[in-house]
Motif scaffolding. Structure first.
Motif, PDB file in Angstrom:
ATOM      1  N   HIS A 236       0.967  -1.000  -0.220  1.00  0.00           N
ATOM      2  CA  HIS A 236      -0.446   0.717  -0.414  1.00  0.00           C
ATOM      3  C   HIS A 236       0.575   1.563  -0.185  1.00  0.00           C
ATOM      4  CE1 HIS A 236       0.797  -0.167   4.332  1.00  0.00           C
ATOM      5  NE2 HIS A 236       0.144  -1.399   4.717  1.00  0.00           N
ATOM      6  N   GLY A 237       2.036   1.389   0.053  1.00  0.00           N
ATOM      7  CA  GLY A 237       2.791   2.958   0.022  1.00  0.00           C
ATOM      8  C   GLY A 237       3.284   3.236   1.338  1.00  0.00           C
ATOM      9  N   LEU A 238       2.633   3.241   2.717  1.00  0.00           N
ATOM     10  CA  LEU A 238       1.979   3.142   3.909  1.00  0.00           C
ATOM     11  C   LEU A 238       3.262   2.986   4.451  1.00  0.00           C
ATOM     12  CD1 LEU A 238      -2.138   3.407   4.381  1.00  0.00           C
ATOM     13  CD2 LEU A 238      -0.207   5.363   3.306  1.00  0.00           C
ATOM     14  N   GLY A 239       3.748   2.145   4.860  1.00  0.00           N
ATOM     15  CA  GLY A 239       5.096   1.277   5.660  1.00  0.00           C
ATOM     16  C   GLY A 239       4.077   0.730   6.744  1.00  0.00           C
TER      17      GLY A 239
ATOM     18  N   HIS B  71      -4.084  -0.975   7.205  1.00  0.00           N
ATOM     19  CA  HIS B  71      -3.048   0.512   7.783  1.00  0.00           C
ATOM     20  C   HIS B  71      -3.820   0.747   8.636  1.00  0.00           C
ATOM     21  CE1 HIS B  71       0.325   2.943   7.949  1.00  0.00           C
ATOM     22  NE2 HIS B  71       0.504   2.000   7.333  1.00  0.00           N
ATOM     23  N   CYS B  72      -3.446   1.320   9.773  1.00  0.00           N
ATOM     24  CA  CYS B  72      -4.486   1.637  11.021  1.00  0.00           C
ATOM     25  C   CYS B  72      -4.130   2.936  10.036  1.00  0.00           C
ATOM     26  CB  CYS B  72      -3.703   1.421  11.703  1.00  0.00           C
ATOM     27  SG  CYS B  72      -3.728  -0.337  12.606  1.00  0.00           S
ATOM     28  N   SER B  73      -3.353   3.425   9.753  1.00  0.00           N
ATOM     29  CA  SER B  73      -3.263   5.128   9.130  1.00  0.00           C
ATOM     30  C   SER B  73      -4.757   5.543   8.344  1.00  0.00           C
ATOM     31  CB  SER B  73      -2.122   6.121   8.878  1.00  0.00           C
ATOM     32  OG  SER B  73      -1.977   5.164   7.296  1.00  0.00           O
ATOM     33  N   ARG B  74      -5.410   4.734   7.930  1.00  0.00           N
ATOM     34  CA  ARG B  74      -6.564   5.177   7.236  1.00  0.00           C
ATOM     35  C   ARG B  74      -7.755   5.421   8.137  1.00  0.00           C
ATOM     36  NH1 ARG B  74      -5.233   3.803   1.647  1.00  0.00           N
ATOM     37  NH2 ARG B  74      -4.304   1.455   1.723  1.00  0.00           N
ATOM     38  N   LEU B  75      -8.535   6.055   7.440  1.00  0.00           N
ATOM     39  CA  LEU B  75      -9.761   6.535   7.479  1.00  0.00           C
ATOM     40  C   LEU B  75     -11.594   6.180   7.631  1.00  0.00           C
ATOM     41  CD1 LEU B  75      -8.981  10.753   7.519  1.00  0.00           C
ATOM     42  CD2 LEU B  75      -7.823   9.239   8.757  1.00  0.00           C
TER      43      LEU B  75
END
Length: 283
Positions: A247-250, A268-272
């Motif tokens: 996903h490119g978010l690390g 990924h936990c940073s998704r809104l």
């Protein structure tokens, strides 16, 4: 005198002999006797020819009769075949008509079943709304009687299901932000323990992506209250969780949300996404 007697005897002897002699006429014969007279092979050949002719005539007569009977039989069979063909065509049309009717009936039944399911769902929703309204009124009455406390009731704007209270967000946050919001409300991200609870949350969230309180940041799948999660493939989308890194978010995918079909997916936990808070019903 003696000679005369001898002559007389000779004459009597000649008169008594009836056998033709000399130039006497041959006996009379019929025509067929003359035809069959020697040589005998010719007679046999003629008889054979005559027999073959008679046999041929008999066979011809018999063949003519058989031909007439065969033509009659063929006519009857042709009539029967034509009648059967007509009946088969009529039967095929009747079958086609029946199939059309059955298809129409099946479509009507499917439509009726779908309408019945939709009506049942609407009825359940209306019953749920009425139940929630009744519970809310009851809790308001309890609050009035107890000077502000609401024992056995959910906070305002929260929904009761079983022995828990649930709050469904209309905003979007990361998984961490969602969990902090629930903690600020003396609750936590929803912990799904039963199939009934899963279906309840699904009905309230589909088709929205919604965070739930499950993560594997510690290396094991745990709920936000620290309890271990036991894998149940029925809750997950096919092929999930897959710990996707493209996903490119690390990093990988350590937080769980409900997909648009209500099944679980690691993300990924940073998704809104939206989220659901849960608290136990207070006595």
């Amino acid at each position: 005198m003696g000679k005369d007697y001898e002559d007389f005897q000779a004459l009597e002897a000649d008169d008594g002999d009836c056998t033709p002699r000399g130039t006497a006429f041959p006996p009379q014969q019929f025509a067929w006797q003359r035809l069959c007279a020697p040589p005998r092979p010719l007679c046999a050949l003629l008889a054979l020819c005559l027999g073959l002719t008679v046999g041929t005539i008999a066979l011809a007569v018999s063949g003519s009769r058989l031909g007439a009977e065969q033509r009659g039989t063929q006519g009857v069979l042709g009539s029967v075949n034509q009648s059967l063909s007509t009946e088969l065509v009529g039967l095929a049309r009747s079958m086609h008509t029946l199939e059309d009717k059955l298809t129409h009936v099946a479509a009507s039944l499917d439509e009726t079943k779908e309408k019945s399911i939709q009506a049942q769902q609407r009825l359940e929703e209306q019953v749920g709304v009425l139940r929630d309204s009744l519970n809310s009124l009851n809790c308001d009455l309890i609050e009035l009687k107890s000077n502000g406390s609401r024992p056995g009731c959910c906070p305002r704007a929260w929904e009761r299901f079983g022995r828990g209270c649930y709050w469904f967000s209309t905003e979007q946050k990361t998984w961490e932000e969602s969990n902090l919001y629930c903690q600020a409300q003396d609750s936590h991200l929803v912990i799904i323990n039963t199939r009934e609870e899963q279906l309840y949350v699904q009905r309230r969230t589909v088709p929205l992506y919604t965070w739930i309180g499950l993560t594997d940041k510690s290396g094991q799948w745990r709920w936000v209250d620290g309890s271990l999660y036991t894998m149940d493939s029925r809750s997950w989308r096919e092929g999930q969780p897959d710990e996707y890194h493209g996903h490119g978010l690390g990093g990988g995918e350590d937080c769980i949300h409900l997909h648009d079909d209500g099944l679980w997916n690691d993300e990924h936990c940073s998704r809104l996404y939206r989220w659901v808070c849960e608290e136990e019903l207070k006595a």
